[in-house]
Design a protein around this motif. Structure first.
Motif, PDB file in Angstrom:
ATOM      1  N   LEU A 182       0.944  -1.278   0.036  1.00  0.00           N
ATOM      2  CA  LEU A 182       0.076  -0.035  -0.096  1.00  0.00           C
ATOM      3  C   LEU A 182       0.842   1.141  -0.011  1.00  0.00           C
ATOM      4  CD1 LEU A 182      -3.009   1.372   0.264  1.00  0.00           C
ATOM      5  CD2 LEU A 182      -2.351   1.466   2.881  1.00  0.00           C
ATOM      6  N   VAL A 183       0.461   2.108  -0.753  1.00  0.00           N
ATOM      7  CA  VAL A 183       1.085   3.314  -0.653  1.00  0.00           C
ATOM      8  C   VAL A 183      -0.002   4.500  -0.267  1.00  0.00           C
ATOM      9  CG1 VAL A 183       2.343   5.444  -1.969  1.00  0.00           C
ATOM     10  CG2 VAL A 183       2.759   2.961  -2.701  1.00  0.00           C
ATOM     11  N   ALA A 184       0.131   5.059   0.935  1.00  0.00           N
ATOM     12  CA  ALA A 184      -0.946   5.791   1.507  1.00  0.00           C
ATOM     13  C   ALA A 184      -0.256   7.215   1.708  1.00  0.00           C
ATOM     14  CB  ALA A 184      -1.439   5.353   3.118  1.00  0.00           C
ATOM     15  N   ILE A 185      -0.864   8.255   0.774  1.00  0.00           N
ATOM     16  CA  ILE A 185      -0.031   9.492   0.706  1.00  0.00           C
ATOM     17  C   ILE A 185      -1.114  10.697   0.762  1.00  0.00           C
ATOM     18  CG2 ILE A 185       0.112   9.655  -1.656  1.00  0.00           C
ATOM     19  CD1 ILE A 185       3.478   9.733  -0.561  1.00  0.00           C
ATOM     20  N   THR A 186      -0.687  11.771   1.134  1.00  0.00           N
ATOM     21  CA  THR A 186      -1.407  12.679   1.122  1.00  0.00           C
ATOM     22  C   THR A 186      -1.623  13.411  -0.411  1.00  0.00           C
ATOM     23  OG1 THR A 186      -2.206  15.001   2.031  1.00  0.00           O
ATOM     24  CG2 THR A 186       0.178  14.917   1.899  1.00  0.00           C
ATOM     25  N   HIS A 187      -2.694  13.744  -0.912  1.00  0.00           N
ATOM     26  CA  HIS A 187      -2.829  14.571  -2.140  1.00  0.00           C
ATOM     27  C   HIS A 187      -2.100  15.722  -2.174  1.00  0.00           C
ATOM     28  CE1 HIS A 187      -5.685  15.311  -6.029  1.00  0.00           C
ATOM     29  NE2 HIS A 187      -4.202  15.308  -6.266  1.00  0.00           N
ATOM     30  N   MET A 188      -2.680  16.686  -0.996  1.00  0.00           N
ATOM     31  CA  MET A 188      -2.142  17.921  -0.753  1.00  0.00           C
ATOM     32  C   MET A 188      -1.927  18.064   0.622  1.00  0.00           C
ATOM     33  SD  MET A 188      -4.045  21.479  -1.662  1.00  0.00           S
ATOM     34  CE  MET A 188      -4.151  22.729  -0.138  1.00  0.00           C
ATOM     35  N   SER A 189      -0.740  18.652   1.006  1.00  0.00           N
ATOM     36  CA  SER A 189       0.052  18.770   2.294  1.00  0.00           C
ATOM     37  C   SER A 189      -0.981  20.103   3.077  1.00  0.00           C
ATOM     38  CB  SER A 189       1.284  19.115   2.371  1.00  0.00           C
ATOM     39  OG  SER A 189       1.843  19.585   3.726  1.00  0.00           O
ATOM     40  N   ASN A 190      -1.353  19.720   4.298  1.00  0.00           N
ATOM     41  CA  ASN A 190      -2.162  20.687   4.857  1.00  0.00           C
ATOM     42  C   ASN A 190      -1.060  21.828   5.713  1.00  0.00           C
ATOM     43  OD1 ASN A 190      -1.259  18.493   6.954  1.00  0.00           O
ATOM     44  ND2 ASN A 190      -2.578  19.281   8.552  1.00  0.00           N
ATOM     45  N   VAL A 191      -0.107  21.613   5.632  1.00  0.00           N
ATOM     46  CA  VAL A 191       1.245  22.374   6.025  1.00  0.00           C
ATOM     47  C   VAL A 191       1.658  23.173   4.678  1.00  0.00           C
ATOM     48  CG1 VAL A 191       3.006  22.748   7.570  1.00  0.00           C
ATOM     49  CG2 VAL A 191       1.438  21.011   8.247  1.00  0.00           C
ATOM     50  N   LEU A 192       2.466  22.287   4.170  1.00  0.00           N
ATOM     51  CA  LEU A 192       3.361  22.921   2.809  1.00  0.00           C
ATOM     52  C   LEU A 192       2.360  23.427   1.752  1.00  0.00           C
ATOM     53  CD1 LEU A 192       5.828  19.924   3.003  1.00  0.00           C
ATOM     54  CD2 LEU A 192       6.006  22.400   4.158  1.00  0.00           C
ATOM     55  N   GLY A 193       1.431  22.949   1.629  1.00  0.00           N
ATOM     56  CA  GLY A 193       0.423  23.219   0.433  1.00  0.00           C
ATOM     57  C   GLY A 193       0.658  22.364  -0.500  1.00  0.00           C
ATOM     58  N   THR A 194       1.864  21.446  -0.425  1.00  0.00           N
ATOM     59  CA  THR A 194       2.408  20.839  -1.699  1.00  0.00           C
ATOM     60  C   THR A 194       1.357  19.873  -2.307  1.00  0.00           C
ATOM     61  OG1 THR A 194       4.402  20.543  -0.268  1.00  0.00           O
ATOM     62  CG2 THR A 194       4.341  19.313  -2.475  1.00  0.00           C
ATOM     63  N   VAL A 226      -3.152   2.289  -3.815  1.00  0.00           N
ATOM     64  CA  VAL A 226      -2.778   3.511  -3.401  1.00  0.00           C
ATOM     65  C   VAL A 226      -3.961   3.964  -2.709  1.00  0.00           C
ATOM     66  CG1 VAL A 226      -2.490   5.704  -4.408  1.00  0.00           C
ATOM     67  CG2 VAL A 226      -1.392   3.915  -5.277  1.00  0.00           C
ATOM     68  N   LEU A 227      -3.732   4.588  -1.472  1.00  0.00           N
ATOM     69  CA  LEU A 227      -4.926   5.582  -0.667  1.00  0.00           C
ATOM     70  C   LEU A 227      -4.249   6.878  -0.775  1.00  0.00           C
ATOM     71  CD1 LEU A 227      -6.475   4.782   2.753  1.00  0.00           C
ATOM     72  CD2 LEU A 227      -5.214   7.041   2.268  1.00  0.00           C
ATOM     73  N   LEU A 228      -5.496   7.793  -1.285  1.00  0.00           N
ATOM     74  CA  LEU A 228      -4.884   9.084  -1.245  1.00  0.00           C
ATOM     75  C   LEU A 228      -5.811   9.659   0.030  1.00  0.00           C
ATOM     76  CD1 LEU A 228      -5.251  10.353  -5.049  1.00  0.00           C
ATOM     77  CD2 LEU A 228      -3.204   9.746  -3.656  1.00  0.00           C
ATOM     78  N   ASP A 229      -5.004  10.680   0.713  1.00  0.00           N
ATOM     79  CA  ASP A 229      -5.473  11.495   1.764  1.00  0.00           C
ATOM     80  C   ASP A 229      -6.050  12.564   0.919  1.00  0.00           C
ATOM     81  OD1 ASP A 229      -6.267  13.294   3.737  1.00  0.00           O
ATOM     82  OD2 ASP A 229      -4.527  12.907   4.932  1.00  0.00           O
ATOM     83  N   GLY A 230      -7.417  12.897   0.845  1.00  0.00           N
ATOM     84  CA  GLY A 230      -7.903  14.054  -0.016  1.00  0.00           C
ATOM     85  C   GLY A 230      -8.601  15.037   0.805  1.00  0.00           C
ATOM     86  N   ALA A 231      -8.032  15.019   2.099  1.00  0.00           N
ATOM     87  CA  ALA A 231      -8.752  15.927   2.914  1.00  0.00           C
ATOM     88  C   ALA A 231      -8.470  17.481   2.583  1.00  0.00           C
ATOM     89  CB  ALA A 231      -8.060  15.964   4.395  1.00  0.00           C
ATOM     90  N   GLN A 232      -7.429  17.745   1.967  1.00  0.00           N
ATOM     91  CA  GLN A 232      -6.870  19.095   1.434  1.00  0.00           C
ATOM     92  C   GLN A 232      -7.116  19.133   0.016  1.00  0.00           C
ATOM     93  OE1 GLN A 232      -6.784  21.560   3.695  1.00  0.00           O
ATOM     94  NE2 GLN A 232      -6.403  20.478   5.395  1.00  0.00           N
ATOM     95  N   SER A 233      -7.312  18.331  -0.713  1.00  0.00           N
ATOM     96  CA  SER A 233      -7.307  18.338  -2.217  1.00  0.00           C
ATOM     97  C   SER A 233      -8.824  18.645  -2.622  1.00  0.00           C
ATOM     98  CB  SER A 233      -6.381  17.078  -2.844  1.00  0.00           C
ATOM     99  OG  SER A 233      -7.154  15.896  -2.594  1.00  0.00           O
TER     100      SER A 233
END
Ligand code: C6P
Length: 415
Positions: free
Chosen positions: A167-179, A197-204
């Motif tokens: 599994l790759v579990a990764i943020t789509h957009m960082s809540n700090v850097l904005g990346t 692949v799991l995307l953390d889409g909380a910010q995207s």
């Protein structure tokens, strides 16, 4: 501006209020966003005209509530380009959606020696559930690092996503850097190695056009409250085959097909994952948020935030002693600016800004490993949304100047 903020601001009653005698400047949108009147009205409408439990009643109110709840599921599917409403599970928030995958998929399919690839910019919600699972199952966690621009290190993506990765579990957009991370490339590499692949889409999902089929992710988690919707509603998108083979997460009413004293069978997906009475009123009101964002157009939301972030960075760069974190180019960055100012603790800055009516977040932003990586204990963070306008940065800069006067020698930032 690509978005008519003057008109939009009229839709948000809270923006008319004052804080400490100053007009509210709300720059804490990555934490949660404000709600337009249509969303507030939709919530009131549910409780005042069709409040009922769903999926079980045969009376008119129950049918109306069930219809509206399930129509919202379809709307969510359409919003993120999911093939079908059955790909959408309602949860309480992003955190619960990720925990659902860790428990219902991870516990069933992962075993000792398997690897999960994360990054050093993850929110605790996409870190702690995997740490717990790794301890329980003997899994190895690998971390893609960030470079000086706050972007994922390409060599680490190559190095860590391999044969052992499950599994790759990764943020789509960082809540700090904005990346904004290159998640399609990551998904391609993960899939070549048979990993999910799991995307953390909380910010995207609240800020960018997101299409799960274009991104080719297997799971996507996000929260309604960060996209003009009510608190208490989260979404887990998952490929249907995965939902079907996963074990239940919570169990009890609603999620069953047949129950005997000693054993039970499960309902169809997605209801297999929605045990008990769900958050009906808030899900129904979430429908109005999705309509609001769709009417604005997510391309326009993104374009508006690029303009805001460019202007915010331009103004903040003039502040003596400031360090701004995250990608330099607005094209790789969402509407978030995290920063530190020499000699001023972010909490002190946040307090002074609050006296000026300006709401920012100060702290570790639920990303303590990232703070350690940046070698700071905390940062200030201004984050934007559809109702923000560049004129609000005047109050931000004035507040920073006031904090500088309080905590160190005077500064002149200009405009
Ligand atoms: N970040 C912030 O101020 P919940 O709380 O479950 O709705 O969302 C958790 C979450 C997960 N991933 C990312 C990238 C997030 O930004 C958040 C929430 C808020 O940055 C509150 S800590």
């Amino acid at each position: 501006m690509t978005i008519d903020t003057k008109r939009i601001r009229e839709d948000f009653p809270i923006l008319k209020r004052e804080v400490h005698g100053k007009p509210l400047v709300y720059l804490d949108n990555a934490a949660t966003t404000q709600k337009p009147q249509v969303v507030i009205d939709a919530l009131v409408e549910y409780y005042s005209s069709y409040n009922a439990n769903i999926h079980r009643g045969i009376h008119a109110l129950a049918e109306e509530a069930t219809g509206k709840y399930e129509a919202t599921r379809q709307k969510v599917a359409d919003f993120i380009g999911a093939p079908d409403a059955s790909n959408i599970v309602f949860t309480r928030n992003t955190t619960e959606s990720i925990n659902l995958v860790a428990q219902a998929w991870g516990r069933k399919f992962l075993s000792a020696g398997d690897e999960i690839v994360l990054s050093t910019m993850e929110h605790h919600s996409n870190l702690v559930p995997w740490q717990i699972l790794a301890k329980e199952k003997g899994l190895t966690l690998r971390f893609i690092d960030i470079d000086d621009d706050g972007q994922l290190v390409a060599a680490d993506i190559e190095r860590y996503i391999g044969e052992k990765t499950k599994l790759v579990a990764i943020t789509h957009m960082s809540n700090v850097l904005g990346t904004i991370n290159p998640v399609r490339e990551i998904a391609d590499r993960a899939h070549q190695h048979g990993a999910l692949v799991l995307l953390d889409g909380a910010q995207s999902v609240p800020h960018l056009p997101v299409d799960v089929q274009e991104l080719d992710c297997d799971f996507l988690a996000f929260s309604a409250h960060k996209m003009l919707g009510p608190t208490g509603v989260g979404v887990l998108y998952a490929r249907k085959e995965l939902l079907e083979e996963m074990d239940p997460f919570m169990s009890g009413g609603e999620m069953i097909r047949r129950v005997e004293l000693e054993e039970s069978t499960w309902n169809d997906v997605p209801w297999k994952f929605e045990a008990g009475t769900p958050n009906i009123g808030d899900v129904c009101a979430f429908s109005a948020s999705l309509d609001y964002l769709s009417d604005l157009g997510m391309e326009n939301v993104r374009a508006h935030e690029i303009e805001l972030v460019q202007e915010a960075v331009r103004r903040l760069q003039n502040v003596p002693g400031i360090t701004i974190y995250g990608p330099e180019s607005a094209a790789s960055k969402g509407g978030v600016v995290a920063f530190n100012i020499e000699d001023i603790h972010p909490h002190d800055l946040g307090t002074v800004l609050d006296r000026h009516g300006v709401a920012i977040r100060a702290g570790h932003h639920c990303a303590q490993p990232l703070m350690k990586r940046l070698d700071v204990v905390a940062t200030g963070r201004a984050s934007f949304y559809v109702y923000n306008e560049p004129t609000e940065f005047d109050a931000l800069i004035e507040g920073i100047e006031a904090a500088a006067r309080l905590f160190r020698a005077p500064v002149h930032t200009g405009a």
